[in-house]
Enzyme design. Sequence first.
Site, PDB file in Angstrom:
ATOM      1  N   CYS A   2       0.852  -1.185   0.000  1.00  0.00           N
ATOM      2  CA  CYS A   2       0.000   0.000   0.000  1.00  0.00           C
ATOM      3  C   CYS A   2       0.890   1.238   0.000  1.00  0.00           C
ATOM      4  O   CYS A   2       2.090   1.156   0.200  1.00  0.00           O
ATOM      5  CB  CYS A   2      -0.864  -0.010   1.248  1.00  0.00           C
ATOM      6  N   ARG A  27       1.406   1.587  -6.012  1.00  0.00           N
ATOM      7  CA  ARG A  27       1.618   0.595  -4.938  1.00  0.00           C
ATOM      8  C   ARG A  27       0.345  -0.175  -4.643  1.00  0.00           C
ATOM      9  O   ARG A  27       0.368  -1.143  -3.871  1.00  0.00           O
ATOM     10  CB  ARG A  27       2.129   1.284  -3.680  1.00  0.00           C
ATOM     11  N   TRP A  75      -3.542  -2.023  -1.487  1.00  0.00           N
ATOM     12  CA  TRP A  75      -3.539  -3.279  -2.243  1.00  0.00           C
ATOM     13  C   TRP A  75      -3.926  -4.326  -1.224  1.00  0.00           C
ATOM     14  O   TRP A  75      -3.202  -4.569  -0.261  1.00  0.00           O
ATOM     15  CB  TRP A  75      -2.149  -3.567  -2.818  1.00  0.00           C
ATOM     16  N   ASN A  99       0.757  -0.207   6.051  1.00  0.00           N
ATOM     17  CA  ASN A  99       1.226  -1.009   4.923  1.00  0.00           C
ATOM     18  C   ASN A  99       1.995  -2.179   5.520  1.00  0.00           C
ATOM     19  O   ASN A  99       2.869  -1.992   6.355  1.00  0.00           O
ATOM     20  CB  ASN A  99       2.134  -0.184   4.012  1.00  0.00           C
ATOM     21  N   GLY A 100       1.656  -3.396   5.124  1.00  0.00           N
ATOM     22  CA  GLY A 100       2.364  -4.564   5.644  1.00  0.00           C
ATOM     23  C   GLY A 100       1.350  -5.644   6.027  1.00  0.00           C
ATOM     24  O   GLY A 100       0.168  -5.542   5.733  1.00  0.00           O
ATOM     25  N   GLU A 466       8.790 -14.640 -19.533  1.00  0.00           N
ATOM     26  CA  GLU A 466       8.423 -13.224 -19.444  1.00  0.00           C
ATOM     27  C   GLU A 466       7.309 -12.890 -20.434  1.00  0.00           C
ATOM     28  O   GLU A 466       6.368 -12.159 -20.103  1.00  0.00           O
ATOM     29  CB  GLU A 466       9.629 -12.326 -19.664  1.00  0.00           C
ATOM     30  N   LYS A 470       3.810 -11.297 -19.168  1.00  0.00           N
ATOM     31  CA  LYS A 470       3.348  -9.985 -19.674  1.00  0.00           C
ATOM     32  C   LYS A 470       1.935 -10.108 -20.238  1.00  0.00           C
ATOM     33  O   LYS A 470       1.075  -9.295 -19.974  1.00  0.00           O
ATOM     34  CB  LYS A 470       4.322  -9.520 -20.745  1.00  0.00           C
ATOM     35  N   GLU A 473      -0.583 -10.677 -17.304  1.00  0.00           N
ATOM     36  CA  GLU A 473      -0.819  -9.606 -16.319  1.00  0.00           C
ATOM     37  C   GLU A 473      -1.511  -8.402 -16.923  1.00  0.00           C
ATOM     38  O   GLU A 473      -2.231  -7.700 -16.230  1.00  0.00           O
ATOM     39  CB  GLU A 473       0.465  -9.214 -15.613  1.00  0.00           C
ATOM     40  N   HIS A 489       5.094 -34.250 -22.175  1.00  0.00           N
ATOM     41  CA  HIS A 489       5.046 -35.136 -20.997  1.00  0.00           C
ATOM     42  C   HIS A 489       3.844 -34.836 -20.120  1.00  0.00           C
ATOM     43  O   HIS A 489       3.956 -34.773 -18.906  1.00  0.00           O
ATOM     44  CB  HIS A 489       6.357 -34.997 -20.211  1.00  0.00           C
ATOM     45  N   LYS A 586       2.630  -2.299  -8.301  1.00  0.00           N
ATOM     46  CA  LYS A 586       3.945  -2.179  -8.932  1.00  0.00           C
ATOM     47  C   LYS A 586       5.049  -2.722  -8.037  1.00  0.00           C
ATOM     48  O   LYS A 586       6.004  -3.295  -8.524  1.00  0.00           O
ATOM     49  CB  LYS A 586       4.219  -0.711  -9.230  1.00  0.00           C
TER      50      LYS A 586
HETATM   51  C1  AGP Z   1       5.540  -6.566 -13.179  1.00  0.00           C
HETATM   52  O1  AGP Z   1       5.351  -6.541 -14.605  1.00  0.00           O
HETATM   53  C2  AGP Z   1       6.250  -7.790 -12.899  1.00  0.00           C
HETATM   54  N1  AGP Z   1       5.502  -8.785 -13.630  1.00  0.00           N
HETATM   55  C3  AGP Z   1       6.391  -8.205 -11.456  1.00  0.00           C
HETATM   56  O2  AGP Z   1       6.388  -9.598 -11.484  1.00  0.00           O
HETATM   57  C4  AGP Z   1       7.687  -7.698 -10.883  1.00  0.00           C
HETATM   58  O3  AGP Z   1       8.732  -8.063 -11.766  1.00  0.00           O
HETATM   59  C5  AGP Z   1       7.964  -8.339  -9.527  1.00  0.00           C
HETATM   60  O4  AGP Z   1       6.927  -7.987  -8.649  1.00  0.00           O
HETATM   61  C6  AGP Z   1       9.312  -7.876  -8.946  1.00  0.00           C
HETATM   62  O5  AGP Z   1       9.281  -6.503  -8.749  1.00  0.00           O
HETATM   63  P1  AGP Z   1      10.680  -5.738  -8.562  1.00  0.00           P
HETATM   64  O6  AGP Z   1      11.423  -5.888  -9.863  1.00  0.00           O
HETATM   65  O7  AGP Z   1      10.305  -4.326  -8.261  1.00  0.00           O
HETATM   66  O8  AGP Z   1      11.403  -6.408  -7.420  1.00  0.00           O
END
Ligand code: AGP
Length: 591
Positions: A2, A27, A75, A99-100, A466, A470, A473, A489, A586
């Site tokens: 958060c 956040r 969040w 936050n936490g 990746e 992408k 998400e 398999h 993020k």
């Molecule tokens: C966001 O697009 C990423 N998919 C997410 O997985 C991010 O890479 C991950 O949360 C790690 O974040 P950071 O690089 O800030 O540590």
Amino acid sequence: MCGIIGYIGGKKTTDVLLEGLYALEYRGYDSAGVAICDNKDIEIIKSVGRVSLLEEKINKESKIKSNYGIAHTRWATNGEANLTNAHPHKIGKVTLVHNGIIENSDLLKEKLIKEGYKFNSDTDSEVVAALLDKYLKDNDVLKAINLLIKDLKGSYALGIMIDNDNKLYALRKDSPLLLGIGEKENFLASDITAIIKHTNKYILLEPKEIAVLEEDKYEIFKDGNKIEKEVLISDSKGIDNSKNGYSHHMMKEIMEEPIVLKRLIDRFSDEKERKNLDLSNYKEIDIVACGSAMYAGLVGQNLFEEYAGIKTTVYPASEYRYKKKIYNQKTLVILVSQSGETADTIAAMREAIELNVDTLAIVNNPDSTIAREAGKIILTNAGVEIAVATTKAYILQVCVFAMMAFTTGKNKGLIKEDFSLFNEVPNKLKLVLEKQDEYKELAKKIYKKESCFFIGRGIDYALCMEGSLKLKEVSYLHSEAYQAGELKHGTISLVEEGMPVICIISDKELKDKSISNLKETEARGSLGIIVTTEDLDDFDNYLKIVVPSSSKYTDSMLIVPALQLLSYYVALNRGCDIDKPRNLAKSVTVE
Ligand code: AGP
């Protein structure tokens, strides 16, 4: 994770708090709220969803002229994203934002209910407010907060107001929180970008330290004693919230990739700088990260083992921090993080430091915990990413790994090529990004599908991870990345008529193998799509993405941006919230 902002001073409190919340919205954006005070009444206004909805509510409903307050963008961790669970929470004399994750909140809540406390929300944060209220009955504020600290297990960053007290209190453990020091005004914030417009002077709070903020002064206490802390100066320029004419931050940030990539490569074209990339002294490397950062690490693993001859293992930070560590004296732990605030990656880093193992962080945010605490750091300097889905930062992480593997391999006499081969990549990347119509057309063919596969071998499997993430998400289209040879398999049972199977082929040695695996899926009705480099492209009757040929060290930096754009257009066709996808945030500053 958060976002927290607090303000005490002469400016219009809600203006400062809202501005901070917009900067912190990356956040988390499930809900938001403010608590403001005019030295008499505390007014709390909350809303579900984006900060803009909260701003509308404040403009309609706020009655008081306040000079201090706290605010929060959430969040959801404990309790769903609704108005009751939105922060700030008020119990008795205590109003707070958190936050936490408080890991013993259920137990504490049970005890407090027995003592007569009633709760409205499902959050652990409300339990913290009640516990502090309880301690305030027989103690002054500082003593009560110290008793609170003793009871809490887990992570927290707290902004607190107490009825008729006209101060702000702040404390943290494992969740980020800093103090902003202004002229006749003071702030608290989850990160400096939320307050940089007002001050670049900040103080980092450590666990057990309690900050007391008033308009014209601040004090910090630890174990009941007043302590002095260093005032740091940030050179953050704040967040450039403009989209520069693009419809989404994600597109803007993808289109920035050639520039930021060139800047990074130019920096390391200097031999002296490149010395920081040489890992020849190490026999073993653990790469530890989360999400896309981990997938950049997978690319690094392939490159280190293939071209630098160093045994490398990639771990999710959430696993690494709890696993048995087996180090030899020549182990390096590389942490990768865009935000530098990912809780699991921080914890893994601290474990390694505790065990006296060398740590090196590849990090984008220079004002972050990981940037401050890692043994060595390589800053990617991608600039701030507003879009929750990482794009340019990931590409630069891959580039750092490629330059590390190249430099180390060269210094070990394993590589003959010259570093200048990196110089051509930014311009070739521009060519990749120019083919928007191709990605749009391909997106039209897959956006209505239920599910798809990415398959590849070796380094191409790392790119699949990746590419798949992408797509998932930002477009919510289910997707799985699979080692091409593994699919048969078991999982091939999922292949249905028309299911897209995206096969990434950048390794000449493995090309025919991967094609055979793609054909195995096509024999079961899949829609085969190939992503490859020009030199390998002899696929006439396939849907395909072809990127310019470059080198085995740099193909990744051309292939993934094409997949980022494909995901973007699939998400656009599916009407998704591209910059702030549902359920995401993020920076994941909780476990
Ligand atoms: C966001 O697009 C990423 N998919 C997410 O997985 C991010 O890479 C991950 O949360 C790690 O974040 P950071 O690089 O800030 O540590």
